[in-house]
Design a protein around this motif. Sequence first.
Motif, PDB file in Angstrom:
ATOM      1  N   THR A   1       0.832  -1.208   0.000  1.00 14.69           N
ATOM      2  CA  THR A   1       0.000   0.000   0.000  1.00 14.69           C
ATOM      3  C   THR A   1       0.867   1.259   0.000  1.00 14.69           C
ATOM      4  O   THR A   1       0.597   2.215  -0.742  1.00 14.69           O
ATOM      5  CB  THR A   1      -0.943  -0.002   1.225  1.00 14.69           C
ATOM      6  OG1 THR A   1      -1.783  -1.169   1.146  1.00 14.69           O
ATOM      7  CG2 THR A   1      -1.801   1.245   1.265  1.00 14.69           C
ATOM      8  N   LEU A   2       1.909   1.256   0.806  1.00 14.66           N
ATOM      9  CA  LEU A   2       2.815   2.408   0.827  1.00 14.66           C
ATOM     10  C   LEU A   2       3.516   2.593  -0.509  1.00 14.66           C
ATOM     11  O   LEU A   2       3.661   3.722  -0.994  1.00 14.66           O
ATOM     12  CB  LEU A   2       3.845   2.247   1.948  1.00 14.66           C
ATOM     13  CG  LEU A   2       3.277   2.303   3.373  1.00 14.66           C
ATOM     14  CD1 LEU A   2       4.359   1.936   4.384  1.00 14.66           C
ATOM     15  CD2 LEU A   2       2.693   3.664   3.671  1.00 14.66           C
ATOM     16  N   LEU A   3       3.929   1.510  -1.133  1.00 18.56           N
ATOM     17  CA  LEU A   3       4.606   1.602  -2.426  1.00 18.56           C
ATOM     18  C   LEU A   3       3.664   2.136  -3.507  1.00 18.56           C
ATOM     19  O   LEU A   3       4.067   2.966  -4.334  1.00 18.56           O
ATOM     20  CB  LEU A   3       5.163   0.235  -2.837  1.00 18.56           C
ATOM     21  CG  LEU A   3       6.327  -0.278  -1.993  1.00 18.56           C
ATOM     22  CD1 LEU A   3       6.571  -1.759  -2.248  1.00 18.56           C
ATOM     23  CD2 LEU A   3       7.580   0.541  -2.251  1.00 18.56           C
ATOM     24  N   VAL A   4       2.431   1.682  -3.500  1.00 18.28           N
ATOM     25  CA  VAL A   4       1.448   2.195  -4.465  1.00 18.28           C
ATOM     26  C   VAL A   4       1.237   3.691  -4.233  1.00 18.28           C
ATOM     27  O   VAL A   4       1.198   4.480  -5.183  1.00 18.28           O
ATOM     28  CB  VAL A   4       0.111   1.420  -4.367  1.00 18.28           C
ATOM     29  CG1 VAL A   4      -0.996   2.127  -5.141  1.00 18.28           C
ATOM     30  CG2 VAL A   4       0.286  -0.004  -4.867  1.00 18.28           C
ATOM     31  N   GLY A   5       1.138   4.098  -2.979  1.00 19.30           N
ATOM     32  CA  GLY A   5       0.990   5.520  -2.675  1.00 19.30           C
ATOM     33  C   GLY A   5       2.138   6.349  -3.216  1.00 19.30           C
ATOM     34  O   GLY A   5       1.917   7.418  -3.803  1.00 19.30           O
ATOM     35  N   HIS A   6       3.350   5.859  -3.053  1.00 16.40           N
ATOM     36  CA  HIS A   6       4.513   6.581  -3.571  1.00 16.40           C
ATOM     37  C   HIS A   6       4.470   6.684  -5.093  1.00 16.40           C
ATOM     38  O   HIS A   6       4.784   7.738  -5.657  1.00 16.40           O
ATOM     39  CB  HIS A   6       5.812   5.901  -3.127  1.00 16.40           C
ATOM     40  CG  HIS A   6       6.239   6.304  -1.773  1.00 16.40           C
ATOM     41  ND1 HIS A   6       7.118   7.334  -1.543  1.00 16.40           N
ATOM     42  CD2 HIS A   6       5.897   5.824  -0.559  1.00 16.40           C
ATOM     43  CE1 HIS A   6       7.299   7.471  -0.257  1.00 16.40           C
ATOM     44  NE2 HIS A   6       6.560   6.566   0.374  1.00 16.40           N
ATOM     45  N   ALA A   7       4.078   5.607  -5.758  1.00 14.01           N
ATOM     46  CA  ALA A   7       3.989   5.634  -7.220  1.00 14.01           C
ATOM     47  C   ALA A   7       2.939   6.641  -7.680  1.00 14.01           C
ATOM     48  O   ALA A   7       3.161   7.384  -8.646  1.00 14.01           O
ATOM     49  CB  ALA A   7       3.668   4.242  -7.749  1.00 14.01           C
TER      50      ALA A   7
END
Length: 179
Positions: free
Chosen positions: A17-23
């Motif tokens: 979820t955090l990685l998707v947010g960063h993208a």
Amino acid sequence: MSEADIGLFALRLFLATLLVGHALQKTIGWFRGMGLNKTAEVFESWGFHPGRFQVGLAATCELLGATLLATGLLTRVGCATVIGTMIVAAAPNTVNGLWAHLGGCEVPVTYAAIAACLAFTGPGSISIDNAADLPDAGALGAVAAIVIGVLAAVPSLLNRRRALRIHPSRSARPVEERD
């Protein structure tokens, strides 16, 4: 299914979820992000050229790693992808030390460390890897994922180093020294 399996599933989903947010911050400006054009300018100031391509590459790697981790499909490939991407993400801020409140590289280091730990634990039973009975190479597979992640970061870091030599960036100095 054990408590550890539930914990690994939750950890994989949290990191994903955090990685998707960063993208999404980088590419479309969600979650108070700058969007593609402004992020590309920042990437170029950090020595990542061409900026738009590098933003797209970073976001793609974050989304790929997130997808693989969230689903537990080819988990070690997902871990390697996240590790490599986060090593590159940490590079511009290493001059500021570790701590994020001082402009440091704490966040990408933490994400890479979580991915490295997941490479060793595996995805747990709540995963496509487990459901499909995909082979697990054990500790050797975990070490391979980490090494591949580190090696995958090298080309971007070398290109950045070359770009900063040609056009020194203000970002190459610690926060305290910047205007």
